[in-house]
Write a protein that holds these residues in place. Structure first.
Motif, mmCIF file in Angstrom:
data_model
loop_
_atom_site.group_PDB
_atom_site.id
_atom_site.type_symbol
_atom_site.label_atom_id
_atom_site.label_comp_id
_atom_site.label_asym_id
_atom_site.label_seq_id
_atom_site.Cartn_x
_atom_site.Cartn_y
_atom_site.Cartn_z
ATOM 1 N N GLU A 18 33.402 14.857 26.621
ATOM 2 C CA GLU A 18 32.965 13.794 26.834
ATOM 3 C C GLU A 18 34.134 13.112 25.733
ATOM 4 N N PHE A 19 33.431 13.498 24.274
ATOM 5 C CA PHE A 19 33.881 12.924 22.906
ATOM 6 C C PHE A 19 35.295 13.095 23.207
ATOM 7 N N TYR A 20 35.500 15.195 23.308
ATOM 8 C CA TYR A 20 37.117 15.489 23.058
ATOM 9 C C TYR A 20 38.155 15.007 23.803
ATOM 10 N N ALA A 21 37.804 14.945 25.425
ATOM 11 C CA ALA A 21 38.886 15.039 26.598
ATOM 12 C C ALA A 21 39.407 13.215 26.946
ATOM 13 N N GLU A 22 37.529 12.504 26.905
ATOM 14 C CA GLU A 22 37.638 11.399 27.478
ATOM 15 C C GLU A 22 38.193 10.420 26.030
ATOM 16 N N THR A 23 36.680 10.420 24.939
ATOM 17 C CA THR A 23 37.318 9.068 24.335
ATOM 18 C C THR A 23 38.342 9.200 22.879
ATOM 19 N N LEU A 24 38.743 10.855 22.863
ATOM 20 C CA LEU A 24 39.781 11.003 21.973
ATOM 21 C C LEU A 24 41.235 11.064 22.880
ATOM 22 N N GLY A 25 40.896 11.737 24.564
ATOM 23 C CA GLY A 25 41.964 11.993 25.048
ATOM 24 C C GLY A 25 42.695 13.537 25.165
ATOM 25 N N LEU A 26 42.322 14.090 24.974
ATOM 26 C CA LEU A 26 42.639 15.988 24.658
ATOM 27 C C LEU A 26 42.884 16.090 25.636
ATOM 28 N N PRO A 27 43.841 16.392 25.611
ATOM 29 C CA PRO A 27 43.876 17.292 27.614
ATOM 30 C C PRO A 27 43.654 19.198 27.690
ATOM 31 N N LEU A 28 42.757 19.083 27.837
ATOM 32 C CA LEU A 28 41.633 20.989 28.096
ATOM 33 C C LEU A 28 42.759 21.126 28.515
ATOM 34 N N SER A 29 42.432 22.087 28.278
ATOM 35 C CA SER A 29 43.207 24.122 28.584
ATOM 36 C C SER A 29 42.394 24.392 29.689
ATOM 37 N N TRP A 30 41.206 24.418 29.131
ATOM 38 C CA TRP A 30 40.314 26.008 29.936
ATOM 39 C C TRP A 30 38.487 25.437 29.131
ATOM 40 N N GLU A 31 37.916 25.885 30.689
ATOM 41 C CA GLU A 31 36.571 25.795 30.188
ATOM 42 C C GLU A 31 35.750 26.929 30.549
ATOM 43 N N MET A 32 35.023 27.249 29.502
ATOM 44 C CA MET A 32 34.733 28.426 30.380
ATOM 45 C C MET A 32 32.582 27.583 30.401
ATOM 46 N N PRO A 33 32.408 27.052 31.560
ATOM 47 C CA PRO A 33 30.699 26.447 31.433
ATOM 48 C C PRO A 33 29.760 27.778 30.762
ATOM 49 N N GLU A 34 29.656 28.628 31.610
ATOM 50 C CA GLU A 34 29.165 29.955 31.900
ATOM 51 C C GLU A 34 28.810 30.302 30.362
ATOM 52 N N LEU A 35 29.875 29.986 29.140
ATOM 53 C CA LEU A 35 29.598 30.709 27.921
ATOM 54 C C LEU A 35 29.543 29.147 26.745
ATOM 55 N N GLY A 36 29.743 27.829 27.723
ATOM 56 C CA GLY A 36 29.204 27.132 26.896
ATOM 57 C C GLY A 36 30.215 26.652 26.083
ATOM 58 N N ALA A 37 31.991 25.880 25.995
ATOM 59 C CA ALA A 37 33.022 26.736 25.603
ATOM 60 C C ALA A 37 34.493 25.795 26.240
ATOM 61 N N PHE A 38 34.773 24.635 25.311
ATOM 62 C CA PHE A 38 36.536 25.057 26.256
ATOM 63 C C PHE A 38 37.298 24.613 25.011
ATOM 64 N N GLY A 39 38.754 24.114 25.576
ATOM 65 C CA GLY A 39 39.562 24.009 25.096
ATOM 66 C C GLY A 39 40.498 23.284 25.265
ATOM 67 N N ALA A 40 40.852 22.899 23.810
ATOM 68 C CA ALA A 40 42.027 21.978 23.901
ATOM 69 C C ALA A 40 43.677 21.832 23.556
ATOM 70 N N LYS A 41 44.432 21.993 24.398
ATOM 71 C CA LYS A 41 46.081 22.571 23.555
ATOM 72 C C LYS A 41 46.572 21.681 22.657
ATOM 73 N N LEU A 42 47.273 21.425 21.427
ATOM 74 C CA LEU A 42 47.583 20.792 20.663
ATOM 75 C C LEU A 42 48.793 21.557 21.029
ATOM 76 N N ASP A 43 49.320 20.546 20.059
ATOM 77 C CA ASP A 43 51.244 21.053 20.032
ATOM 78 C C ASP A 43 51.539 22.599 19.972
ATOM 79 N N ASN A 44 50.706 22.705 18.451
ATOM 80 C CA ASN A 44 51.172 24.833 17.721
ATOM 81 C C ASN A 44 48.968 25.199 17.588
#
Length: 119
Positions: A18-44
């Motif tokens: 909620e914080f990283y995707a919604e509040t900061l507005g970072l676009p999620l590039s992948w999620e692994m709910p079974e591992l409790g992880a997600f990624g947000a792709k930045l430019d570099n």
């Protein structure tokens, strides 16, 4: 070599998403709910947010990360994030080398930095 990603450990992956995707507005590039992880792709690089599952991981929650997120307009970004309830250590401050920095905290105490380049 090139930087692939920066790992951030949190104690509640749902609240982190909620914080990283919604509040900061970072676009999620992948999620692994079974591992409790997600990624947000930045430019570099990839911002990788992971649930702390064990005592060792929990030691990494709530630290200064030394990660700077560059923005086009630091004052506007600072004001917008403050309105959304993001906790900053102080307002943007000009540095001796010419850039502008503002440190903020995620809901778990991890500290990241907004970077405004010198004009």
């Amino acid at each position: 070599m090139k930087l692939y990603g920066l790992r951030i450990f949190v104690s509640d992956i749902g609240k982190a998403k909620e914080f990283y995707a919604e509040t900061l507005g970072l676009p999620l590039s992948w999620e692994m709910p079974e591992l409790g992880a997600f990624g947000a792709k930045l430019d570099n690089a990839e911002l990788i947010v992971e649930q702390a599952h064990n005592e060792e991981d929990r030691e990494y929650v709530g630290r200064f990360l030394g990660a700077s997120l560059q923005v086009d307009d630091i004052v506007d970004t600072y004001e917008r994030l403050c309105e959304k309830g993001v906790a900053f250590s102080s307002p943007p401050e000009k540095q001796v080398w010419g850039g502008v920095l503002a440190h903020f905290h995620d809901p778990f105490g991890n500290v990241l930095t907004l970077l405004g380049e010198p004009r």
